[in-house]
Motif scaffolding. Structure first.
Motif, mmCIF file in Angstrom:
data_model
loop_
_atom_site.group_PDB
_atom_site.id
_atom_site.type_symbol
_atom_site.label_atom_id
_atom_site.label_comp_id
_atom_site.label_asym_id
_atom_site.label_seq_id
_atom_site.Cartn_x
_atom_site.Cartn_y
_atom_site.Cartn_z
ATOM 1 N N MET A 1 0.832 -1.205 0.000
ATOM 2 C CA MET A 1 0.000 0.000 0.000
ATOM 3 C C MET A 1 0.872 1.263 0.000
ATOM 4 O O MET A 1 0.734 2.148 -0.829
ATOM 5 C CB MET A 1 -0.915 -0.030 1.220
ATOM 6 C CG MET A 1 -2.242 0.685 1.056
ATOM 7 S SD MET A 1 -2.927 0.633 -0.608
ATOM 8 C CE MET A 1 -4.633 0.610 -0.312
ATOM 9 N N HIS A 2 1.820 1.290 0.927
ATOM 10 C CA HIS A 2 2.740 2.397 1.099
ATOM 11 C C HIS A 2 3.524 2.644 -0.197
ATOM 12 O O HIS A 2 3.658 3.763 -0.656
ATOM 13 C CB HIS A 2 3.674 2.033 2.245
ATOM 14 C CG HIS A 2 4.622 3.124 2.585
ATOM 15 N ND1 HIS A 2 4.232 4.227 3.283
ATOM 16 C CD2 HIS A 2 5.923 3.295 2.286
ATOM 17 C CE1 HIS A 2 5.273 5.037 3.412
ATOM 18 N NE2 HIS A 2 6.300 4.498 2.816
ATOM 19 N N TRP A 3 3.977 1.580 -0.805
ATOM 20 C CA TRP A 3 4.744 1.574 -2.046
ATOM 21 C C TRP A 3 3.917 2.180 -3.181
ATOM 22 O O TRP A 3 4.405 3.008 -3.949
ATOM 23 C CB TRP A 3 5.112 0.117 -2.325
ATOM 24 C CG TRP A 3 6.163 -0.090 -3.366
ATOM 25 C CD1 TRP A 3 6.045 -0.889 -4.460
ATOM 26 C CD2 TRP A 3 7.471 0.480 -3.423
ATOM 27 N NE1 TRP A 3 7.189 -0.827 -5.202
ATOM 28 C CE2 TRP A 3 8.091 0.002 -4.595
ATOM 29 C CE3 TRP A 3 8.178 1.373 -2.606
ATOM 30 C CZ2 TRP A 3 9.372 0.365 -4.975
ATOM 31 C CZ3 TRP A 3 9.470 1.738 -2.988
ATOM 32 C CH2 TRP A 3 10.044 1.233 -4.138
ATOM 33 N N ASN A 4 2.637 1.798 -3.304
ATOM 34 C CA ASN A 4 1.773 2.309 -4.370
ATOM 35 C C ASN A 4 1.560 3.815 -4.227
ATOM 36 O O ASN A 4 1.501 4.532 -5.224
ATOM 37 C CB ASN A 4 0.407 1.617 -4.337
ATOM 38 C CG ASN A 4 0.529 0.146 -4.671
ATOM 39 O OD1 ASN A 4 1.551 -0.285 -5.193
ATOM 40 N ND2 ASN A 4 -0.502 -0.613 -4.369
ATOM 41 N N HIS A 5 1.441 4.256 -2.992
ATOM 42 C CA HIS A 5 1.254 5.679 -2.720
ATOM 43 C C HIS A 5 2.478 6.457 -3.202
ATOM 44 O O HIS A 5 2.367 7.507 -3.835
ATOM 45 C CB HIS A 5 1.025 5.891 -1.221
ATOM 46 C CG HIS A 5 0.864 7.322 -0.845
ATOM 47 N ND1 HIS A 5 -0.283 8.034 -1.117
ATOM 48 C CD2 HIS A 5 1.719 8.195 -0.259
ATOM 49 C CE1 HIS A 5 -0.126 9.275 -0.704
ATOM 50 N NE2 HIS A 5 1.080 9.402 -0.188
ATOM 51 N N TRP A 6 3.652 5.916 -2.935
ATOM 52 C CA TRP A 6 4.907 6.552 -3.335
ATOM 53 C C TRP A 6 4.975 6.660 -4.861
ATOM 54 O O TRP A 6 5.321 7.705 -5.403
ATOM 55 C CB TRP A 6 6.069 5.715 -2.780
ATOM 56 C CG TRP A 6 7.378 6.407 -2.938
ATOM 57 C CD1 TRP A 6 7.945 7.286 -2.052
ATOM 58 C CD2 TRP A 6 8.274 6.316 -4.058
ATOM 59 N NE1 TRP A 6 9.136 7.740 -2.570
ATOM 60 C CE2 TRP A 6 9.366 7.162 -3.780
ATOM 61 C CE3 TRP A 6 8.256 5.596 -5.250
ATOM 62 C CZ2 TRP A 6 10.431 7.315 -4.656
ATOM 63 C CZ3 TRP A 6 9.316 5.749 -6.126
ATOM 64 C CH2 TRP A 6 10.388 6.593 -5.833
ATOM 65 N N ILE A 7 4.601 5.609 -5.565
ATOM 66 C CA ILE A 7 4.636 5.603 -7.040
ATOM 67 C C ILE A 7 3.648 6.637 -7.592
ATOM 68 O O ILE A 7 3.948 7.346 -8.548
ATOM 69 C CB ILE A 7 4.315 4.192 -7.587
ATOM 70 C CG1 ILE A 7 5.396 3.235 -7.090
ATOM 71 C CG2 ILE A 7 4.162 4.192 -9.113
ATOM 72 C CD1 ILE A 7 5.909 2.222 -8.029
ATOM 73 N N ARG A 8 2.463 6.759 -6.978
ATOM 74 C CA ARG A 8 1.453 7.732 -7.420
ATOM 75 C C ARG A 8 1.983 9.166 -7.262
ATOM 76 O O ARG A 8 1.821 10.001 -8.145
ATOM 77 C CB ARG A 8 0.170 7.527 -6.617
ATOM 78 C CG ARG A 8 -1.021 8.287 -7.127
ATOM 79 C CD ARG A 8 -2.290 7.903 -6.420
ATOM 80 N NE ARG A 8 -2.870 6.680 -6.962
ATOM 81 C CZ ARG A 8 -3.662 6.658 -8.039
ATOM 82 N NH1 ARG A 8 -3.961 7.769 -8.674
ATOM 83 N NH2 ARG A 8 -4.130 5.524 -8.473
ATOM 84 N N GLN A 9 2.626 9.430 -6.107
ATOM 85 C CA GLN A 9 3.210 10.757 -5.866
ATOM 86 C C GLN A 9 4.321 11.038 -6.871
ATOM 87 O O GLN A 9 4.439 12.150 -7.391
ATOM 88 C CB GLN A 9 3.779 10.843 -4.448
ATOM 89 C CG GLN A 9 2.732 10.870 -3.357
ATOM 90 C CD GLN A 9 1.830 12.072 -3.463
ATOM 91 O OE1 GLN A 9 2.277 13.180 -3.665
ATOM 92 N NE2 GLN A 9 0.543 11.853 -3.354
ATOM 93 N N LEU A 56 0.487 2.148 -12.554
ATOM 94 C CA LEU A 56 -0.759 2.625 -11.937
ATOM 95 C C LEU A 56 -1.986 2.063 -12.661
ATOM 96 O O LEU A 56 -2.997 1.748 -12.032
ATOM 97 C CB LEU A 56 -0.816 4.165 -11.958
ATOM 98 C CG LEU A 56 0.135 4.894 -11.017
ATOM 99 C CD1 LEU A 56 0.035 6.401 -11.219
ATOM 100 C CD2 LEU A 56 -0.159 4.535 -9.562
ATOM 101 N N PHE A 57 -1.870 1.929 -13.985
ATOM 102 C CA PHE A 57 -2.974 1.375 -14.765
ATOM 103 C C PHE A 57 -3.250 -0.073 -14.370
ATOM 104 O O PHE A 57 -4.408 -0.502 -14.250
ATOM 105 C CB PHE A 57 -2.647 1.459 -16.262
ATOM 106 C CG PHE A 57 -3.723 0.883 -17.140
ATOM 107 C CD1 PHE A 57 -4.810 1.660 -17.520
ATOM 108 C CD2 PHE A 57 -3.664 -0.433 -17.566
ATOM 109 C CE1 PHE A 57 -5.812 1.126 -18.310
ATOM 110 C CE2 PHE A 57 -4.667 -0.973 -18.358
ATOM 111 C CZ PHE A 57 -5.747 -0.202 -18.729
ATOM 112 N N ALA A 58 -2.175 -0.824 -14.143
ATOM 113 C CA ALA A 58 -2.318 -2.257 -13.856
ATOM 114 C C ALA A 58 -2.809 -2.530 -12.435
ATOM 115 O O ALA A 58 -3.379 -3.586 -12.168
ATOM 116 C CB ALA A 58 -0.976 -2.962 -14.090
ATOM 117 N N LEU A 59 -2.593 -1.556 -11.515
ATOM 118 C CA LEU A 59 -2.903 -1.783 -10.092
ATOM 119 C C LEU A 59 -4.291 -2.369 -9.796
ATOM 120 O O LEU A 59 -4.379 -3.390 -9.111
ATOM 121 C CB LEU A 59 -2.740 -0.486 -9.310
ATOM 122 C CG LEU A 59 -1.361 -0.193 -8.726
ATOM 123 C CD1 LEU A 59 -1.435 1.079 -7.912
ATOM 124 C CD2 LEU A 59 -0.871 -1.356 -7.881
#
Ligand code: HEM
Length: 73
Positions: A1-9, A56-59
């Motif tokens: 979860m934390h990792w995905n947030h970082w990638i989005r930012q 992000l598209f694949a998430l």
């Protein structure tokens, strides 16, 4: 979860760098003696945007796929 947030930012802020690089490119090419090398400046942020954007598209599909796999276990 934390990792995905970082990638989005990261995608978010890289998009700003990309827009600035495109604007700089327009200005550089409009000069009497165009600075052609500046028109390559948007490419590095664009490569990063493609990579993080596809992630992000694949998430949502990945989490659905994981959910179905967990439900079966
Ligand atoms: C070139 C390939 C790119 C791909 C494949 C891509 C893909 C994506 C995806 C899938 C999302 C998430 C959408 C969602 O919430 O479901 C996203 C968000 C976003 N994209 Fe891209 N994108 C790309 C390039 C760009 C560019 C060129 C810009 C702007 C110059 C940009 C700006 C943004 C912004 C601001 C968000 C919202 C981030 C947030 O949640 O704060 N992207 N992108």
């Amino acid at each position: 979860m934390h990792w995905n947030h970082w990638i989005r930012q990261f995608h978010r802020w890289t998009s700003i760098a990309f827009v600035l690089a495109v604007a700089a490119s327009f200005i550089a090419l409009a000069q009497e003696k165009p600075l052609v090398w500046v028109s390559y400046a948007p490419l590095p942020p664009l490569v990063l945007l493609v990579a993080t954007g596809l992630y992000l598209f694949a998430l949502p599909y990945l989490s659905r796929w994981r959910g179905r796999r967990d439900a079966r276990a």
